[in-house]
Design a protein around this motif. Sequence first.
Motif, PDB file in Angstrom:
ATOM      1  N   LEU A   1      53.519  47.846  18.821  1.00 35.53           N
ATOM      2  CA  LEU A   1      54.769  47.933  19.580  1.00 35.53           C
ATOM      3  C   LEU A   1      54.725  46.959  20.747  1.00 35.53           C
ATOM      4  O   LEU A   1      53.652  46.618  21.235  1.00 35.53           O
ATOM      5  CB  LEU A   1      54.936  49.342  20.155  1.00 35.53           C
ATOM      6  CG  LEU A   1      55.524  50.411  19.256  1.00 35.53           C
ATOM      7  CD1 LEU A   1      55.479  51.735  19.989  1.00 35.53           C
ATOM      8  CD2 LEU A   1      56.949  50.073  18.892  1.00 35.53           C
ATOM      9  N   ASP A   2      55.901  46.537  21.200  1.00 37.26           N
ATOM     10  CA  ASP A   2      55.962  45.854  22.491  1.00 37.26           C
ATOM     11  C   ASP A   2      56.665  46.859  23.416  1.00 37.26           C
ATOM     12  O   ASP A   2      57.837  46.724  23.731  1.00 37.26           O
ATOM     13  CB  ASP A   2      56.751  44.549  22.369  1.00 37.26           C
ATOM     14  CG  ASP A   2      56.686  43.727  23.649  1.00 37.26           C
ATOM     15  OD1 ASP A   2      56.134  44.238  24.646  1.00 37.26           O
ATOM     16  OD2 ASP A   2      57.200  42.601  23.653  1.00 37.26           O
ATOM     17  N   LEU A   3      55.902  47.873  23.794  1.00 37.54           N
ATOM     18  CA  LEU A   3      56.483  49.015  24.493  1.00 37.54           C
ATOM     19  C   LEU A   3      57.110  48.603  25.826  1.00 37.54           C
ATOM     20  O   LEU A   3      58.186  49.088  26.196  1.00 37.54           O
ATOM     21  CB  LEU A   3      55.401  50.079  24.715  1.00 37.54           C
ATOM     22  CG  LEU A   3      55.896  51.529  24.831  1.00 37.54           C
ATOM     23  CD1 LEU A   3      56.770  51.919  23.659  1.00 37.54           C
ATOM     24  CD2 LEU A   3      54.718  52.487  24.937  1.00 37.54           C
ATOM     25  N   ALA A   4      56.447  47.674  26.514  1.00 34.13           N
ATOM     26  CA  ALA A   4      56.960  47.255  27.825  1.00 34.13           C
ATOM     27  C   ALA A   4      58.370  46.672  27.706  1.00 34.13           C
ATOM     28  O   ALA A   4      59.197  46.818  28.602  1.00 34.13           O
ATOM     29  CB  ALA A   4      56.025  46.242  28.456  1.00 34.13           C
ATOM     30  N   ALA A   5      58.649  46.007  26.577  1.00 36.45           N
ATOM     31  CA  ALA A   5      59.964  45.399  26.383  1.00 36.45           C
ATOM     32  C   ALA A   5      61.030  46.454  26.131  1.00 36.45           C
ATOM     33  O   ALA A   5      62.206  46.226  26.362  1.00 36.45           O
ATOM     34  CB  ALA A   5      59.911  44.424  25.213  1.00 36.45           C
TER      35      ALA A   5
ATOM     36  N   GLU B   1      49.547  47.659  30.408  1.00 39.51           N
ATOM     37  CA  GLU B   1      49.961  46.295  30.771  1.00 39.51           C
ATOM     38  C   GLU B   1      51.211  46.361  31.647  1.00 39.51           C
ATOM     39  O   GLU B   1      51.828  47.419  31.771  1.00 39.51           O
ATOM     40  CB  GLU B   1      50.181  45.421  29.528  1.00 39.51           C
ATOM     41  CG  GLU B   1      51.349  45.838  28.669  1.00 39.51           C
ATOM     42  CD  GLU B   1      51.707  44.753  27.651  1.00 39.51           C
ATOM     43  OE1 GLU B   1      51.014  43.740  27.571  1.00 39.51           O
ATOM     44  OE2 GLU B   1      52.724  44.943  26.961  1.00 39.51           O
ATOM     45  N   PRO B   2      51.568  45.263  32.308  1.00 43.52           N
ATOM     46  CA  PRO B   2      52.715  45.288  33.209  1.00 43.52           C
ATOM     47  C   PRO B   2      53.968  45.782  32.487  1.00 43.52           C
ATOM     48  O   PRO B   2      54.233  45.370  31.358  1.00 43.52           O
ATOM     49  CB  PRO B   2      52.884  43.816  33.623  1.00 43.52           C
ATOM     50  CG  PRO B   2      51.551  43.196  33.406  1.00 43.52           C
ATOM     51  CD  PRO B   2      50.911  43.945  32.289  1.00 43.52           C
ATOM     52  N   GLY B   3      54.718  46.658  33.128  1.00 43.35           N
ATOM     53  CA  GLY B   3      55.896  47.232  32.506  1.00 43.35           C
ATOM     54  C   GLY B   3      55.647  48.659  32.059  1.00 43.35           C
ATOM     55  O   GLY B   3      56.571  49.404  31.773  1.00 43.35           O
ATOM     56  N   LEU B   4      54.355  49.051  31.965  1.00 39.19           N
ATOM     57  CA  LEU B   4      54.031  50.416  31.527  1.00 39.19           C
ATOM     58  C   LEU B   4      53.488  51.255  32.680  1.00 39.19           C
ATOM     59  O   LEU B   4      53.051  52.396  32.457  1.00 39.19           O
ATOM     60  CB  LEU B   4      52.998  50.373  30.392  1.00 39.19           C
ATOM     61  CG  LEU B   4      53.433  49.646  29.110  1.00 39.19           C
ATOM     62  CD1 LEU B   4      52.315  49.656  28.083  1.00 39.19           C
ATOM     63  CD2 LEU B   4      54.685  50.286  28.526  1.00 39.19           C
ATOM     64  N   GLU B   5      53.528  50.702  33.902  1.00 40.38           N
ATOM     65  CA  GLU B   5      52.950  51.430  35.031  1.00 40.38           C
ATOM     66  C   GLU B   5      53.634  52.777  35.201  1.00 40.38           C
ATOM     67  O   GLU B   5      54.848  52.897  35.076  1.00 40.38           O
ATOM     68  CB  GLU B   5      53.113  50.637  36.352  1.00 40.38           C
ATOM     69  CG  GLU B   5      52.536  49.246  36.348  1.00 40.38           C
ATOM     70  CD  GLU B   5      53.546  48.193  35.904  1.00 40.38           C
ATOM     71  OE1 GLU B   5      54.592  48.570  35.327  1.00 40.38           O
ATOM     72  OE2 GLU B   5      53.274  47.002  36.138  1.00 40.38           O
TER      73      GLU B   5
END
Lengths: 616, 165
Positions: A64-68, A11-15
Amino acid sequence: MPKVSLVWVEEPGLEGIDPQAVAKANGIKLSPKGIAESAVVSVPMERAPIDIRANLAGMPVKWLDLAAEVGGGSEALRTSRASAAVARAAGSAALGAMGQVYAPQPVLEVLVAGKGLAGLSAAYEIAALGHPVLLAMDGTRAQAGCGDDKPGEVKRLLGALPAGVEVAIKTELTRLKGGGGGFYADLQGPQGTTTQRFGAVVLAPPSSYQVIEALAVDPEITVSLSDLKAKDYQGQGDAWFQAVVMTALDGSATAAGFSRALAKALALQKRPQVQVTMFLAEALVASEGGERLYRQAREAGVLMVRTAKGEPKVNSDNRTLRFMDQILGEELELRPDLVVAAEETVGQAPAWLDNPMAWTAWDQDLGDHPRLQAGRTARTGLYLIGGARGTLPGADRKAEAAACAADVHDLLSGKTTHIPAVRTLRCAHCLTCVRVCPHGVLRHPEDQILTAPAACLACGLCAAQCPAEAITPPGWSNNEMFAGLKAGLAAIQGAPLVLFACQGSAMDAARQLSLDGHQWPQGLLMVPLNCAGRVSDGLILKALEYGAGGVLVAGCHDGNCRSLNGNLWAKLEAARAADLFARVGGSIDQVRFMHLASNQPGALARAVHEMAGESK
Amino acid sequence: MLLNDCDPGFKYEVATEPGGSGIKACFGCSACTARCSVGGHVEGYDPRRIIRLALLGRREEVLSSPLIWLCSTCYTCGEVCPQQVGFTEVLTAIKNIAARAGYGPPSTDAIINQLAAHGRLLEVGEFENERRTDLGLPEVCESPAHFQAVLGVEPPPANDAGEEG
């Protein structure tokens, strides 16, 4: 030890982060759908694809909210930050599911104890949302109205109650115990006392207008607002009849009371040769039609006099009033022929709530706390509405009842699943949990700690404060938190720094920063919490023990906490941990607390980089 | 001051006078006071205060006050008033009542005297008439008698008229 899998949802943020590298760094297996004994997922449950959610149902999973948490920077930096976050989650997931916990099923029936427009409206609205309601009122159906309700409206509502409402007349609620989802109510009626279970309890005690501002003038010329009959008064010939209408000047003044006084003053002013002078502290025109009435009264000729508390003073003749006219800056006198005493609506909560042992702090912050609207009290599932809460008669009471019904429906619709599990063998019955729980989840009715199934918001205050570590909410128990911290800090590259972040504020701010590509210090380990109140001094000291160079706790602003004062508990715990740490040779600056709102990402970034010793 | 001695009927009197209908709407917010251009220059001139005195029924105090004649009719008070009191018009109504009650402004007396003496607002003397003759214009005659009749005043003392002759 159960085996942990990593489920990667892009998802966006994990690119640009290689999930294979993250899994390898943690020595766990990357699985497309999560088929091992426990799993860590890279996104929160609500953002995960349905098939993944279905596959993982019933398994111990860390969402997790890994992107955050990752933020910006080089690919290597981001991958190492992602690895540390996954390590923390895997550390606690590896402990597996908690054992079976005692979780009583919530009861869906609702008790409305009281009467008047408030009580009847609440019963009507709650039943309309599909919950069976028992409406218990002392007195008969003919006595269903309160002194400050319009009788016609009450009668109409009583006749229109839907089939879902059972009315018990001459019945009084004499004792209540338990909490949201599982109350036990003693109802005393014509057939004796019975105990029944309810999911939520709405109290609507009676209220009525009472004189609250009586001037020390001759009683001969004094009349209460209720007893005033305007047509009895008029001037003789050319002589003016001077009437004074008082309103509440001592802070108990309400818009409804002011409107009522205005209406009476207007009727009096319209009589021949009558001059009305109204004393007011503030023109409270917020009730429906209040502004219009205020203007009408002035247009009719009512003289408005604003005074401070303690005015008007009464001269020794018990007749002449003395006051400062604030516009002219001049002291004036008036010898009235009639004084109408001010009245306001007054209601009282039931006497049995005045038991600090059984009902600790139930009325804490009642009224102005943003979390306690819609009739809520600090005891989740217990509502207080109507005049006893200061709600004005008429439309406001109906609106409050409707909002209360929506809240009751929300509470009983089975959204809450976190039940703190109390390990009864460790429990020392110190009642700390009963005292600190802001939602009334933990009760101690019959010599054992019971939990209320619908009230818990998983803030974790009980688990943080329990001195016996007897409370282990699944996913938030000390063991899981410690294991996560240990694994996460071990995986950290760079100088380790821990951020305990409330998901209501600080995590939102962190997420905004991360998605904007903010580059966090490499050693920062974020620990999202449902409420900052989950933090205890023990947890902070554990983080330091596991190698953190600093701990920052970020909670909501004062008065903004969903769990009323979880933020303040966190602040207290951080101060205590800092003090303890300084005593064993650490620096007091290594543990800090900050208040934060979700729209203050800049403040969070500054605080984090300052603690990391970087200027940013 | 005892309010029983005031005249509660005065506010109705002002309200029924043309222009005065807005007076009772005033709730004393002082927006007019803050913006009044005259108030900035004349100590004690305050629209809100004048309205308050009228509402309290202090009739003589309002009508005899020299302040009510100072309004410049700039209408700034009307622009800012949240209750559409229309203070400029209200004051006109009050001034009309005051004039009928015999409280003219000091400057009006001077104008009346001038009209009664000369029949016009400027005195015309020999200087003006000589210039007019040089220009081929007829002399201006003063005929104050008509004004004296309209204003109901006696002719001024003879020495004044003698100079004219």
